[in-house]
Design a protein around this motif. Structure first.
Motif, PDB file in Angstrom:
ATOM      1  N   SER A  25       0.828  -1.207   0.000  1.00  0.00           N
ATOM      2  CA  SER A  25       0.000   0.000   0.000  1.00  0.00           C
ATOM      3  C   SER A  25       0.866   1.262   0.000  1.00  0.00           C
ATOM      4  O   SER A  25       1.953   1.275   0.581  1.00  0.00           O
ATOM      5  CB  SER A  25      -0.909   0.027   1.231  1.00  0.00           C
ATOM      6  N   PRO A  26       0.370   2.347  -0.623  1.00  0.00           N
ATOM      7  CA  PRO A  26       1.080   3.628  -0.498  1.00  0.00           C
ATOM      8  C   PRO A  26       0.850   4.206   0.892  1.00  0.00           C
ATOM      9  O   PRO A  26      -0.116   3.864   1.580  1.00  0.00           O
ATOM     10  CB  PRO A  26       0.426   4.495  -1.577  1.00  0.00           C
ATOM     11  N   ARG A  45       5.326   4.749  -2.562  1.00  0.00           N
ATOM     12  CA  ARG A  45       4.290   4.129  -3.406  1.00  0.00           C
ATOM     13  C   ARG A  45       3.939   2.759  -2.859  1.00  0.00           C
ATOM     14  O   ARG A  45       2.788   2.336  -2.893  1.00  0.00           O
ATOM     15  CB  ARG A  45       4.804   4.025  -4.831  1.00  0.00           C
ATOM     16  N   THR A  79      -2.354   5.351   2.807  1.00  0.00           N
ATOM     17  CA  THR A  79      -3.240   6.282   2.099  1.00  0.00           C
ATOM     18  C   THR A  79      -3.822   5.578   0.885  1.00  0.00           C
ATOM     19  O   THR A  79      -3.366   4.493   0.490  1.00  0.00           O
ATOM     20  CB  THR A  79      -2.475   7.540   1.665  1.00  0.00           C
ATOM     21  N   ASN A  80      -4.817   6.206   0.286  1.00  0.00           N
ATOM     22  CA  ASN A  80      -5.443   5.608  -0.896  1.00  0.00           C
ATOM     23  C   ASN A  80      -4.553   5.716  -2.124  1.00  0.00           C
ATOM     24  O   ASN A  80      -4.542   4.823  -2.973  1.00  0.00           O
ATOM     25  CB  ASN A  80      -6.790   6.279  -1.170  1.00  0.00           C
ATOM     26  N   THR A  81      -3.822   6.843  -2.233  1.00  0.00           N
ATOM     27  CA  THR A  81      -2.982   7.057  -3.408  1.00  0.00           C
ATOM     28  C   THR A  81      -1.626   7.604  -2.978  1.00  0.00           C
ATOM     29  O   THR A  81      -1.449   8.098  -1.858  1.00  0.00           O
ATOM     30  CB  THR A  81      -3.627   8.078  -4.376  1.00  0.00           C
ATOM     31  N   GLU A  82      -0.669   7.527  -3.890  1.00  0.00           N
ATOM     32  CA  GLU A  82       0.651   8.086  -3.607  1.00  0.00           C
ATOM     33  C   GLU A  82       0.590   9.609  -3.543  1.00  0.00           C
ATOM     34  O   GLU A  82       1.365  10.242  -2.824  1.00  0.00           O
ATOM     35  CB  GLU A  82       1.644   7.644  -4.686  1.00  0.00           C
ATOM     36  N   THR A  83      -0.351  10.208  -4.274  1.00  0.00           N
ATOM     37  CA  THR A  83      -0.520  11.668  -4.210  1.00  0.00           C
ATOM     38  C   THR A  83      -0.912  12.093  -2.810  1.00  0.00           C
ATOM     39  O   THR A  83      -0.380  13.073  -2.257  1.00  0.00           O
ATOM     40  CB  THR A  83      -1.595  12.126  -5.215  1.00  0.00           C
ATOM     41  N   GLU A  84      -1.856  11.373  -2.202  1.00  0.00           N
ATOM     42  CA  GLU A  84      -2.239  11.680  -0.825  1.00  0.00           C
ATOM     43  C   GLU A  84      -1.047  11.507   0.109  1.00  0.00           C
ATOM     44  O   GLU A  84      -0.865  12.284   1.059  1.00  0.00           O
ATOM     45  CB  GLU A  84      -3.381  10.765  -0.380  1.00  0.00           C
ATOM     46  N   LEU A 333       4.253  13.001 -10.130  1.00  0.00           N
ATOM     47  CA  LEU A 333       3.485  12.922  -8.896  1.00  0.00           C
ATOM     48  C   LEU A 333       3.272  14.309  -8.293  1.00  0.00           C
ATOM     49  O   LEU A 333       2.170  14.639  -7.834  1.00  0.00           O
ATOM     50  CB  LEU A 333       4.206  12.023  -7.898  1.00  0.00           C
ATOM     51  N   GLU A 336       0.670  16.191 -10.265  1.00  0.00           N
ATOM     52  CA  GLU A 336      -0.673  15.713  -9.923  1.00  0.00           C
ATOM     53  C   GLU A 336      -1.119  16.263  -8.569  1.00  0.00           C
ATOM     54  O   GLU A 336      -2.256  16.710  -8.409  1.00  0.00           O
ATOM     55  CB  GLU A 336      -0.681  14.189  -9.902  1.00  0.00           C
ATOM     56  N   GLU A 340      -4.157  18.924  -8.040  1.00  0.00           N
ATOM     57  CA  GLU A 340      -5.282  18.543  -7.180  1.00  0.00           C
ATOM     58  C   GLU A 340      -5.507  19.601  -6.106  1.00  0.00           C
ATOM     59  O   GLU A 340      -6.648  19.965  -5.803  1.00  0.00           O
ATOM     60  CB  GLU A 340      -4.987  17.193  -6.545  1.00  0.00           C
TER      61      GLU A 340
END
Length: 621
Positions: A25-26, A45, A79-84, A333, A336, A340
């Motif tokens: 998971s990220p 990531r 987190t849900n995404t690597e961006t988060e 990244l 993005e 966002e």
């Protein structure tokens, strides 16, 4: 309390133990030492893959290897995404300030220009902080000086008012701003509302980059006024054109092909780094600011730039384009994440040619020159700190000097102040003010006030850093006073159990002459320094800075108290209602005596609010 490292496992084996519980998971990880202090914050990531890299006993830089050797535990947040994960990482770095992260320092908000939107005659003003007021914001500007210079010239060009709404409503004749041709005096009807709106529109066109178009329009209007033999009006338009030209000249390079961007350039030398940021808005250069992030020296340029960009925009809105001198580790990244955050597309470019490359080259040149000046100043500061050690026979060179002062008027509005100086000069982020709270103090009791300040300061230090490992303890205390003050302060320090902290009292000498200061130390003879000694000048600067800061803090406290009214304590009465009540009744005292029916008659005061105000004052008796 120091922990025996043989009893608290650290290093690769500790990190290896976490791999069994991690998946792909990220998320964000934190590495902590044996005292649970955060050493490093990172994002991944895949948490398992990233942590497995640290579990290898080789292939690390000296900085990372040292960090691993001190790691006693880790914390994880998926987190849900690597961006988060990236956004969370930057927030945690700014909050926790880990020892082994690249850290952005001196991160302050930037001022903007605000043209208010809640008045029929809008006000132009400097604004810093959250954008809660109604109106149009233009910025950011790099400094208060940059925005003030632009405001002054815009007032000459567009004659917009800068007074507060309460000042505006209380005017009966034009103020000085009108006399010196910096305001059109709408407060007394010197300009029609329609004409004032046109001035506002012209100002907004200039601030949105339509300066050339607007200047052409002003030139045409000036020519028409001259043809109509309205020479006074033509002269006024000429002065406005000259003022606008002055703004553009003072801004230096105004790029034609870059409408909105931040230009960010990094330069490193001698284990130190400088990042220069230029703000381009509406095709205009709105100033620049330099930063000196904390680096260890073994990071590559992309890592430093990645950390700077992430932390710089963690609490501010990014522009549409970033022009960088070095690429990022994760530019896709970061693009993005910033897009966002902004709610629109943000481009990150490392230009190689053309106007954009010239802008980056100019910023890099400024970064190089700024770092050179900074290193020179730091070297000078180092010599002065070494001079303090020699002059006052200190056990070691002080890396942190704390200077204390009090300010009051016959005991009223009493405050204490502490300023800090170190290897990089005055550290204003470390300045502290103390509102004197002792109810049992005799008004004007300087000894009592100093005791309260030092008690509060060192009790906190003993709680937060009892082993003196975080660099927050002073290597020298400078006290404004002679033998009596030094003796009293020494007794306070010994009472707290910190009597080993070096201390020097600074008192004016013969005829209180600046330059004949005498220095007092416990158990030693009074001494003086030569008039031309740089250390004497350094001590004078620190004492004067403490005095300036104490007086400024005292004046702010006094002004706030003088401007306060009983209305400030009435629940639900904010600035707007307070202004309406004062304008209606003339004073807070009259509001307190008003009948309920009279309160209900005030514009903006509802029946329920009138009852609240009436009840408050009647209950108060």
């Amino acid at each position: 309390m120091n922990v025996d490292p043989t009893k608290t496992p650290t290093g690769y084996d500790v990190i290896q133990g976490y791999l069994r519980t991690l998946d792909g998971s990220p998320g964000v990880y934190r590495m902590l030492d044996s005292q649970a202090r955060v050493l490093y914050v990172g994002k991944a990531r895949s948490l398992k893959n990233r942590v497995s890299n640290y579990a290898r006993p080789s292939g690390h830089s000296a900085r990372i290897a040292t960090m691993i050797s001190h790691t006693a535990s880790m914390m994880f947040l998926t987190t849900n995404t690597e961006t988060e994960a990236l956004l969370l990482e930057q927030n945690l770095i700014k909050q926790l300030k880990p020892k082994y992260n690249v850290l952005l320092r001196d991160d302050k908000s930037f001022p903007n220009i605000l043209i208010s939107g809640d008045h029929e005659f809008p006000r132009i003003e400097k604004h810093r902080g959250a954008k809660r007021k109604k109106g149009n914001y233009y910025g950011p500007f790099a400094s208060a000086g940059a925005v003030n210079r632009t405001l002054n010239t815009l007032q000459r060009a567009f004659l917009l008012r800068n007074c507060s709404d309460s000042e505006y409503e209380s005017r009966t004749r034009p103020c000085l701003q009108y006399q010196i041709k910096r305001c059109s005096a709408p407060c007394v009807g010197k300009v029609a509302q329609g004409d004032y709106k046109q001035l506002v529109k012209d100002a907004e066109r200039f601030l949105t980059g339509k300066s050339t178009e607007m200047q052409a329009s002003l030139a045409a209007r000036m020519q028409q006024a001259s043809n109509d033999m309205e020479f006074e009006r033509a002269a006024a338009l000429r002065d406005r054109i000259k003022a606008l030209t002055q703004v553009q000249t003072s801004q230096g390079i105004n790029p034609r092909g870059v409408t909105e961007a931040d230009v960010i350039a990094l330069y490193r030398d001698g284990g130190q780094a400088c990042v220069q940021v230029f703000f381009i808005r509406a095709n205009q250069n709105w100033g620049n600011r330099d930063y000196y992030p904390r680096v260890s020296g073994d990071e590559d340029a992309s890592e430093v730039m990645q950390a700077f960009v992430g932390q710089f925009y963690s609490d501010r809105e990014p522009p549409r384009m970033l022009l960088l001198s070095h690429g990022l580790d994760d530019d896709d990244l970061m693009t993005e994440a910033l897009s966002e955050k902004a709610g629109r597309k943000v481009e990150i470019i490392v230009p190689q040619r053309g106007e954009k490359a010239e802008l980056v080259s100019g910023a890099a040149r400024n970064a190089r020159e700024s770092l050179g000046r900074k290193m020179s100043e730091t070297a000078t500061q180092g010599r002065l700190l070494r001079g303090l050690k020699e002059a006052f026979d200190l056990p070691e060179v002080p890396q942190r000097v704390e200077v204390y002062d009090n300010s009051h008027i016959q005991g009223a509005f009493a405050v204490g102040a502490m300023i800090v100086a170190g290897p990089e000069g005055f550290d204003k982020n470390q300045y502290r003010k103390f509102n004197i709270q002792g109810d049992d103090l005799t008004p004007g009791d300087d000894f009592g006030m100093m005791k309260e300040v030092l008690m509060r300061r060192f009790k906190r230090l003993l709680k937060e850093d009892p082993k003196r490992e975080l660099g927050t303890w002073p290597g020298l205390l400078l006290i404004d006073g002679g033998a009596g003050q030094v003796s009293a302060v020494r007794a306070i320090m010994e009472e707290l159990g910190v009597g080993d902290v070096p201390m020097v009292g600074v008192a004016k000498g013969v005829d209180r002459d600046h330059g004949k200061e005498e220095f007092y130390r416990t158990g030693k003879q009074v001494m003086a320094l030569q008039r031309n000694d740089p250390v004497l000048y350094f001590v004078q600067r620190m004492r004067d800075e403490a005095h300036r800061f104490a007086i400024g803090t005292h004046r702010a406290k006094r002004s706030k108290a003088i401007g306060a009214t009983p209305l400030d304590d009435v629940p639900g009465v904010g600035a707007t209602r307070k202004r309406a009540l004062l304008q209606h009744f003339g004073s807070a005292k009259a509001v307190g005596r008003a009948a309920l029916a009279d309160l209900k008659a005030v514009d903006g005061i509802s029946g329920n609010m009138a009852e609240t105000i009436y009840g408050y004052f009647n209950e108060k008796g």
